[in-house]
Each structure stands twice: as structure tokens, then as C-alpha cells.
Motif scaffolding. Structure first.
Motif, PDB file in Angstrom:
ATOM      1  N   LYS A   1      -2.773 -13.993  -3.747  1.00 44.20           N
ATOM      2  CA  LYS A   1      -2.256 -12.920  -4.612  1.00 44.20           C
ATOM      3  C   LYS A   1      -2.169 -13.399  -6.053  1.00 44.20           C
ATOM      4  CE  LYS A   1       1.804  -9.812  -4.839  1.00 44.20           C
ATOM      5  NZ  LYS A   1       1.120  -8.512  -4.576  1.00 44.20           N
TER       6      LYS A   1
ATOM      7  N   VAL B   1       0.458  -5.834  -7.938  1.00 45.20           N
ATOM      8  CA  VAL B   1       1.047  -4.893  -6.984  1.00 45.20           C
ATOM      9  C   VAL B   1       2.434  -5.366  -6.564  1.00 45.20           C
ATOM     10  CG1 VAL B   1       0.754  -3.681  -4.792  1.00 45.20           C
ATOM     11  CG2 VAL B   1      -1.262  -4.355  -6.111  1.00 45.20           C
TER      12      VAL B   1
ATOM     13  N   CYS C   1       2.540   0.282  -7.224  1.00 45.23           N
ATOM     14  CA  CYS C   1       2.994   0.175  -5.837  1.00 45.23           C
ATOM     15  C   CYS C   1       2.834   1.554  -5.198  1.00 45.23           C
ATOM     16  CB  CYS C   1       4.443  -0.315  -5.787  1.00 45.23           C
ATOM     17  SG  CYS C   1       4.893  -1.124  -4.229  1.00 45.23           S
TER      18      CYS C   1
ATOM     19  N   TYR D   1       6.664  -1.345   1.142  1.00 48.93           N
ATOM     20  CA  TYR D   1       5.635  -2.256   0.640  1.00 48.93           C
ATOM     21  C   TYR D   1       6.029  -3.713   0.890  1.00 48.93           C
ATOM     22  CZ  TYR D   1       2.998  -5.298  -2.375  1.00 48.93           C
ATOM     23  OH  TYR D   1       2.238  -6.351  -2.831  1.00 48.93           O
TER      24      TYR D   1
ATOM     25  N   ARG E   1       3.392  -5.806   2.910  1.00 48.95           N
ATOM     26  CA  ARG E   1       2.422  -6.315   1.937  1.00 48.95           C
ATOM     27  C   ARG E   1       1.455  -7.355   2.513  1.00 48.95           C
ATOM     28  NH1 ARG E   1       5.376 -10.321  -2.424  1.00 48.95           N
ATOM     29  NH2 ARG E   1       6.198 -11.849  -0.952  1.00 48.95           N
TER      30      ARG E   1
ATOM     31  N   ASP F   1      -2.780  -4.608  -0.977  1.00 53.16           N
ATOM     32  CA  ASP F   1      -2.767  -4.770  -2.431  1.00 53.16           C
ATOM     33  C   ASP F   1      -4.041  -4.207  -3.061  1.00 53.16           C
ATOM     34  OD1 ASP F   1      -0.337  -5.968  -2.220  1.00 53.16           O
ATOM     35  OD2 ASP F   1      -1.004  -7.984  -2.732  1.00 53.16           O
TER      36      ASP F   1
END
Length: 210
Positions: free
Chosen positions: A16, A132, A161, A183, A187, A192
Motif C-alpha cells: 500500500k 485510500v 474511501c 473499509y 481493506r 483499494d
């Protein structure tokens, strides 16, 4: 209180962050000409005010930072907010008005298209935000959070989001919180990428942005 489970898988978090760095750098470079034009038009409408608006927001685990935005309001907007509180059209601790008199003419355009958020790519590059994640709230909003709502601060805040692709300003505060916690619980990289893709098509010209 219902405790929300968070995906803190190291591989996911590292991936990420890599995506954040790559996309924020590319965005800053590719969108730089557009940013110059926006800055020029902001100054053209109001030469006295600054181009960039900085505001303290609350990030992961309650840590504060300064968020960057293109200024879309008149220079004394923060002071005038106190006079407009009784006209708040949002639920919960959030303040929103469809016809906020503090917003400039050009400001309405860049807010409608979310171009005012472009400087936050710098926040993403610095690691204060991610592409995100739940939007970073104001300190005065957090002061009114319940322990349940505070859980949305357990992850790094983001540019987009569920809220951004599902109604934005027309969503109640309670629904907003539920979307953020959903989320946080779900996640992953696929989600994302999916939300980034959806955001590109939803934000530009969204009728629900103000």
C-alpha cells in the motif's frame, strides 16, 4: 462497543505504501501544469489570499498534521464559520452547506471536480495520508466522537474511501462512519485499487460534492 478488526498484514501495508509513493509522485509530476493553472485562477479571483489552504486534521491514532488544499473559500472563511453554524446541513459533528457563502466562484468549480484536493498528494507522499482510507477529520469534530466512532482513526487517513463513491455530502454522518469502519475491516489491495478506479469517475463533476 463493537470492536472493528483491522487488516494490518505487513505485506499489504508495505504494498500500500509503495503504491502511495508511486502514484502520488506520478500525480504531482503529471498534474503539475493543471496545478499551475488552478493557482493562477485562484490568484486572479482573489489576489490577497494564498493559493494553498493549510488546515490541522487528525490522522492515525489521533496524531495531528496539516492537510493541503487549493483555497476554495474567501480568506476569512474560518472566522465566518462561527456565524454559519446554525445553517449546518450535515448531521453529526460535521459542518456542510450546499450554498456556503464563503466559497468563491472558482472555488465552487474546483470543489465540484475535487481539484481542490490535488495538493493532498503531497500529504500522501509524506506518509501523513494514503490514497485510500477514511477522510481525516477536524480536531473539533473528533472531540465529539464516541468511542465507537474513534475507531475510524486507527488507520492512516486517505484521499478517497467508500464515502466518496457512494453519495459524498448526501450521506449522513452515521452512514459515513459505518462506511469507514466497513473499509477498515475489509481493506486489501484489490479493494483499494477498485475504490481508486471508482473515484476517478465519480468525483469529477459529482453532483454530491460541495
Amino acid at each position: 462497543m463493537q470492536q472493528i478488526q483491522i487488516n494490518n498484514n505487513k505485506l499489504y501495508l508495505v504494498s500500500k505504501r509503495i503504491i502511495d509513493i508511486i502514484f502520488s509522485l506520478l500525480g504531482i509530476i503529471l498534474l503539475f501544469p493543471i496545478c499551475i493553472i488552478i493557482a493562477f485562477l485562484i490568484k486572479l479571483e482573489d489576489r490577497k489570499g494564498s493559493v494553498i489552504f493549510k488546515q490541522v486534521r487528525v490522522g492515525e491514532n489521533g496524531k495531528t498534521f496539516r492537510i493541503y488544499k487549493f483555497r476554495s473559500m474567501i480568506t476569512n472563511a474560518e472566522e465566518l464559520k462561527l456565524l454559519l453554524v446554525h445553517q449546518n446541513e450535515a448531521s453529526g459533528p460535521v459542518f456542510k452547506m450546499k450554498q456556503d457563502p464563503r466559497v468563491t466562484k472558482f472555488g465552487r468549480l474546483i470543489r465540484k471536480t475535487s481539484l481542490d484536493e490535488l495538493p493532498q498528494l503531497i500529504n500522501v507522499l509524506k506518509g501523513e495520508m494514503t490514497l485510500v482510507g477514511p477522510r481525516p477529520p477536524l480536531p473539533e469534530e473528533v472531540e465529539k466522537y464516541s468511542s465507537y466512532e474513534m475507531q475510524r482513526l486507527r488507520v492512516t487517513p486517505g484521499l478517497t474511501c467508500y464515502w466518496q463513491v457512494n453519495g459524498r455530502s448526501n450521506i449522513s454522518f452515521e452512514q459515513w462512519i459505518e462506511m469507514d469502519l466497513k473499509y477498515i475491516n475489509e481493506r486489501n489491495l484489490f479493494l483499494d485499487i477498485k475504490l481508486i478506479y471508482k473515484t476517478i469517475f465519480v468525483l469529477f463533476g459529482s453532483r454530491n460534492a460541495y
